[in-house]
Design a protein around this motif. Structure first.
Motif, PDB file in Angstrom:
ATOM      1  N   LEU A 150       8.658  15.131   2.322  1.00 43.74           N
ATOM      2  CA  LEU A 150       9.943  14.419   2.063  1.00 43.74           C
ATOM      3  C   LEU A 150       9.742  13.296   1.512  1.00 43.74           C
ATOM      4  N   VAL A 151      10.523  12.681   0.391  1.00 43.34           N
ATOM      5  CA  VAL A 151      10.537  11.531  -0.398  1.00 43.34           C
ATOM      6  C   VAL A 151      11.791  10.865  -0.048  1.00 43.34           C
ATOM      7  N   PRO A 152      11.803   9.407  -0.237  1.00 41.64           N
ATOM      8  CA  PRO A 152      10.337   8.669  -0.673  1.00 41.64           C
ATOM      9  C   PRO A 152       9.422   8.520   0.071  1.00 41.64           C
ATOM     10  N   LYS A 153       8.319   8.681  -0.104  1.00 44.83           N
ATOM     11  CA  LYS A 153       6.744   8.507   0.600  1.00 44.83           C
ATOM     12  C   LYS A 153       6.405   7.130   0.549  1.00 44.83           C
ATOM     13  N   THR A 154       7.315   6.206   1.091  1.00 45.54           N
ATOM     14  CA  THR A 154       7.100   4.640   1.015  1.00 45.54           C
ATOM     15  C   THR A 154       7.295   4.096   2.252  1.00 45.54           C
ATOM     16  N   GLU A 155       6.722   3.102   2.592  1.00 47.74           N
ATOM     17  CA  GLU A 155       6.842   2.381   3.824  1.00 47.74           C
ATOM     18  C   GLU A 155       7.814   0.968   3.241  1.00 47.74           C
ATOM     19  N   ILE A 156       9.027   0.883   4.067  1.00 43.81           N
ATOM     20  CA  ILE A 156       9.948   0.103   3.627  1.00 43.81           C
ATOM     21  C   ILE A 156       9.633  -1.202   4.369  1.00 43.81           C
ATOM     22  N   ILE A 157       9.484  -2.504   3.869  1.00 49.03           N
ATOM     23  CA  ILE A 157       9.448  -3.574   4.507  1.00 49.03           C
ATOM     24  C   ILE A 157      10.198  -4.729   3.919  1.00 49.03           C
ATOM     25  N   HIS A 158      10.264  -5.813   4.821  1.00 48.36           N
ATOM     26  CA  HIS A 158      11.042  -6.920   4.320  1.00 48.36           C
ATOM     27  C   HIS A 158      10.578  -8.447   4.427  1.00 48.36           C
ATOM     28  N   THR A 159       9.402  -8.650   4.853  1.00 50.00           N
ATOM     29  CA  THR A 159       8.712  -9.904   5.170  1.00 50.00           C
ATOM     30  C   THR A 159       7.320  -9.963   4.638  1.00 50.00           C
ATOM     31  N   GLN A 160       6.894 -11.165   4.492  1.00 49.79           N
ATOM     32  CA  GLN A 160       5.548 -11.459   4.105  1.00 49.79           C
ATOM     33  C   GLN A 160       4.580 -11.009   5.231  1.00 49.79           C
ATOM     34  N   GLU A 161       4.928 -11.394   6.475  1.00 45.79           N
ATOM     35  CA  GLU A 161       4.040 -10.987   7.557  1.00 45.79           C
ATOM     36  C   GLU A 161       3.696  -9.386   7.586  1.00 45.79           C
ATOM     37  N   GLU A 162       4.799  -8.635   7.325  1.00 44.69           N
ATOM     38  CA  GLU A 162       4.693  -6.940   7.208  1.00 44.69           C
ATOM     39  C   GLU A 162       3.661  -6.769   6.311  1.00 44.69           C
ATOM     40  N   LEU A 163       3.682  -7.224   4.873  1.00 44.90           N
ATOM     41  CA  LEU A 163       2.898  -7.207   3.838  1.00 44.90           C
ATOM     42  C   LEU A 163       1.701  -7.371   4.169  1.00 44.90           C
ATOM     43  N   ASP A 164       1.200  -8.484   4.701  1.00 48.02           N
ATOM     44  CA  ASP A 164      -0.072  -9.059   5.267  1.00 48.02           C
ATOM     45  C   ASP A 164      -0.675  -7.915   6.097  1.00 48.02           C
ATOM     46  N   ARG A 165       0.056  -7.350   7.177  1.00 49.99           N
ATOM     47  CA  ARG A 165      -0.386  -6.410   7.952  1.00 49.99           C
ATOM     48  C   ARG A 165      -1.095  -5.248   7.265  1.00 49.99           C
ATOM     49  N   ILE A 166      -0.142  -4.743   6.422  1.00 55.40           N
ATOM     50  CA  ILE A 166      -0.461  -3.574   5.374  1.00 55.40           C
ATOM     51  C   ILE A 166      -1.746  -3.965   4.672  1.00 55.40           C
ATOM     52  N   VAL A 167      -1.684  -4.856   4.016  1.00 55.10           N
ATOM     53  CA  VAL A 167      -2.676  -5.040   3.165  1.00 55.10           C
ATOM     54  C   VAL A 167      -4.110  -5.190   3.837  1.00 55.10           C
ATOM     55  N   LYS A 168      -4.254  -5.675   4.989  1.00 59.45           N
ATOM     56  CA  LYS A 168      -5.325  -5.957   5.892  1.00 59.45           C
ATOM     57  C   LYS A 168      -5.654  -4.513   6.261  1.00 59.45           C
ATOM     58  N   ASN A 169      -4.922  -3.475   6.675  1.00 56.29           N
ATOM     59  CA  ASN A 169      -5.404  -2.355   7.212  1.00 56.29           C
ATOM     60  C   ASN A 169      -5.628  -1.183   6.207  1.00 56.29           C
ATOM     61  N   GLU A 170      -5.167  -1.371   4.815  1.00 56.52           N
ATOM     62  CA  GLU A 170      -5.341  -0.590   3.877  1.00 56.52           C
ATOM     63  C   GLU A 170      -6.268  -0.916   2.725  1.00 56.52           C
ATOM     64  N   LYS A 171      -7.095  -0.079   2.364  1.00 59.63           N
ATOM     65  CA  LYS A 171      -7.981  -0.648   1.038  1.00 59.63           C
ATOM     66  C   LYS A 171      -7.494  -0.556  -0.238  1.00 59.63           C
ATOM     67  N   PHE A 172      -6.269   0.389  -0.583  1.00 62.67           N
ATOM     68  CA  PHE A 172      -5.396   0.264  -1.791  1.00 62.67           C
ATOM     69  C   PHE A 172      -3.897   0.579  -1.399  1.00 62.67           C
ATOM     70  N   VAL A 173      -3.125  -0.330  -1.943  1.00 59.35           N
ATOM     71  CA  VAL A 173      -1.667  -0.402  -1.654  1.00 59.35           C
ATOM     72  C   VAL A 173      -1.104  -0.819  -2.819  1.00 59.35           C
ATOM     73  N   ILE A 174       0.113   0.110  -3.337  1.00 55.55           N
ATOM     74  CA  ILE A 174       0.783  -0.269  -4.338  1.00 55.55           C
ATOM     75  C   ILE A 174       2.323  -0.849  -3.690  1.00 55.55           C
ATOM     76  N   VAL A 175       2.690  -1.854  -4.179  1.00 56.26           N
ATOM     77  CA  VAL A 175       3.655  -2.650  -3.556  1.00 56.26           C
ATOM     78  C   VAL A 175       4.947  -2.676  -4.800  1.00 56.26           C
ATOM     79  N   GLY A 176       6.057  -2.390  -4.320  1.00 55.12           N
ATOM     80  CA  GLY A 176       7.067  -2.502  -5.385  1.00 55.12           C
ATOM     81  C   GLY A 176       8.289  -3.769  -4.680  1.00 55.12           C
ATOM     82  N   PHE A 177       8.488  -4.548  -5.603  1.00 52.43           N
ATOM     83  CA  PHE A 177       9.471  -5.552  -4.734  1.00 52.43           C
ATOM     84  C   PHE A 177      10.787  -5.322  -5.446  1.00 52.43           C
ATOM     85  N   PHE A 178      12.038  -5.249  -4.634  1.00 58.69           N
ATOM     86  CA  PHE A 178      13.163  -4.659  -5.144  1.00 58.69           C
ATOM     87  C   PHE A 178      14.389  -5.283  -4.558  1.00 58.69           C
ATOM     88  N   HIS A 179      15.439  -5.441  -5.069  1.00 54.69           N
ATOM     89  CA  HIS A 179      16.682  -5.605  -4.447  1.00 54.69           C
ATOM     90  C   HIS A 179      17.152  -4.521  -3.553  1.00 54.69           C
TER      91      HIS A 179
END
Length: 506
Positions: A133-162
């Motif tokens: 099933l797609v999209p195979k993305t995790e949807i977040i909204h805050t910097q705190e959420e992004l920091d958590r993901i970057v800390k736990n994953e060695k390679f992350v592709i992040v898109g910033f969208f409206h």
């Protein structure tokens, strides 16, 4: 009769309604025409299609329908439909099915996923749908959420969208995620204010894409550099920035998982002490740091060096068994380069790899020390360093017995004893040398290609590169005949006394 048929029709209708209600949370029609199928695809982003025969005597079709009816998916965007290939044959023909039932998952962004299990059953169907099933993305909204993901994953592709405006770039990002989600982590940051903290802190605007890559303790960032954003361009950019992975080799994974990949480059392997978790993680971190500097030059791997099966390998390659142990194999030539340093860290690993690529290392050679010859033996012992001087001597026909130790080859030693008996009877023939070599202890003799053991080969004095291979029964008589039949100039090169000796032994 009419009442019975009506009841059957009602049951079929109710079953169909229940099927679609369970799977998608809404009623979906039975597809019975090409037009219906096109309309359904156009109206829904994800379609799980069961291609079957509804009214035929097809037990597998009935089982598949039951599995689909029992399937419960958490994703509300998925619609499940049944395509009757009897009433809509042009739909089924398009996909060139070889048998029915078949299952396909259609996604408007990515394309079509094919269910490849031989039978349609609930567990496999659920795994197939949820995995694709797609999209195979995790949807977040805050910097705190992004920091958590970057800390736990060695390679992350992040898109910033409206979340709602101009979804073209977001669509390309999601299509890329649909192709690569099994390899990489994709995240969508959705904010409706262009002054939002997460955009400001990451120095991006809407429709920007960014990579976070952790190597060791350091996190590096890369920004998508082009104005034109398409799935293909994003994919190429990700490939260029993806980490040069360090692979753990286990019994389950082995090299077969990426056979062509491992064949293409030299392979560095570190055998680790899995009982020392702290040191293990330190060395893995060092490998990850060094690997980036040798991208597409060397493959980096590690294994559990505590396993008993590796102890003989360590001994063979000159190690005392103390972990960690590092060696590098050059593909094609199978040359092995061993690390003799005391400490294993990113500096030592990097220097070892650089020296290898610069041609400053000598391959380790598995060989015995030159032995003292037994004057009582009719068989000369040959080792790596004496191979050329003995076997390639132009003054003699040389017969060589290639063998492995009894622990490896239980039928080598009995045949060797027969060979030694033959050598004793032929030891007085001038210009004839009978020799033996332990190929386990001298595994890298240049030019020697022996795959089966035991093997006897004769190297004539006139042409040392046209060896003659013994292929007869493993008897003294057969070996003796092989030697005598292949002696160089046996009728012309011997004196009368030598001819008499030849006659006696034949």
């Amino acid at each position: 009769m009419f009442v019975a048929m009506a009841r059957v029709a009602a049951c079929v209708l109710i079953a169909s309604f229940c099927l679609f209600s369970i799977v998608s949370g809404m009623e979906a029609p039975l597809i019975s025409s090409k037009e219906d199928f096109k309309a359904t695809l156009a109206a829904n982003p994800n379609i799980l299609g069961l291609f079957t025969r509804v009214n035929a005597n097809c037990p597998e079709c009935n089982i598949a329908a039951e599995a689909l009816a029992d399937l419960v998916l958490e994703n509300e965007n998925l619609i499940a439909v049944t395509v009757d290939c009897d009433t809509a044959p042009d739909v089924c023909t398009k996909y060139e099915f070889t048998h029915l039932p078949q299952v396909l998952l259609f996604n408007e962004d990515v394309g079509i996923y094919e269910y490849k299990q031989p039978y349609v059953y609930l567990e496999a169907l659920e795994e197939f749908a949820s995995s694709n099933l797609v999209p195979k993305t995790e949807i977040i909204h805050t910097q705190e959420e992004l920091d958590r993901i970057v800390k736990n994953e060695k390679f992350v592709i992040v898109g910033f969208f409206h979340p709602t405006e101009d979804q073209k770039v977001r669509g390309s990002f999601r299509r890329t995620a649909g192709q690569l989600f099994k390899e990489y982590k994709f995240v969508e940051v959705l904010v409706d204010n262009e002054q939002d903290e997460v955009l400001q802190k990451n120095d991006v605007s809407y429709d920007s894409i960014k990579i976070f890559k952790t190597i060791g303790e350091e996190v590096s960032e890369a920004y998508y550099p082009e104005q034109m954003i398409t799935r293909k361009r994003i994919t190429n950019w990700i490939d260029q920035n993806a980490p040069w992975d360090v692979h753990e080799i286990t019994t389950g994974s082995a090299f077969s998982d990426a056979k062509n990949f491992f064949r293409e480059y030299p392979i560095l392997t570190v055998y680790l002490d899995y009982n020392n978790e702290e040191l293990k993680q330190q060395i893995i971190s060092s490998l990850e740091t060094v690997a980036e500097d040798f991208r597409e030059k060397i493959v980096f791997t590690y294994m559990n060096g505590n396993e008993e099966k590796y102890q003989s390998i360590f001994q063979r390659w000159g190690f005392d068994g103390n972990l960690p142990i590092m060696m590098l194999v050059k593909q094609g030539s199978k040359e092995v380069y061993t690390f003799a340093g005391e400490e294993l860290n990113h500096k030592e690993i990097g220097s070892f790899c650089a020296d290898f690529l610069n041609g400053e290392l000598e391959p380790h050679v598995i060989k015995q020390e030159v032995p003292d010859q037994d004057p009582e033996s009719a068989v000369e012992v040959v080792v790596h360093d004496t191979w050329r001087s003995v076997v390639h001597s132009p003054a003699a026909d040389v017969v060589v017995f290639f063998y492995l130790p009894l622990s490896v080859c239980d039928h080598c030693v009995p045949f060797l004893e027969k060979y030694e008996a033959v050598a004793e009877t032929l030891k007085d023939i001038p210009g004839l040398v009978l020799a033996k070599i332990d190929m386990n202890a001298n595994a890298q003799v240049p030019g020697v290609r022996v795959a089966n053991f035991p093997t006897i080969q004769m190297y004539p004095r006139a042409n040392k590169f046209q060896e003659i291979v013994f292929s007869g029964p493993r008897t003294e008589e057969a070996v003796k005949k092989f030697v005598m039949d292949n002696l160089s100039d046996k009728h012309n090169a011997f004196s009368d006394e030598e001819q008499r000796l030849l006659g006696d032994v034949i």
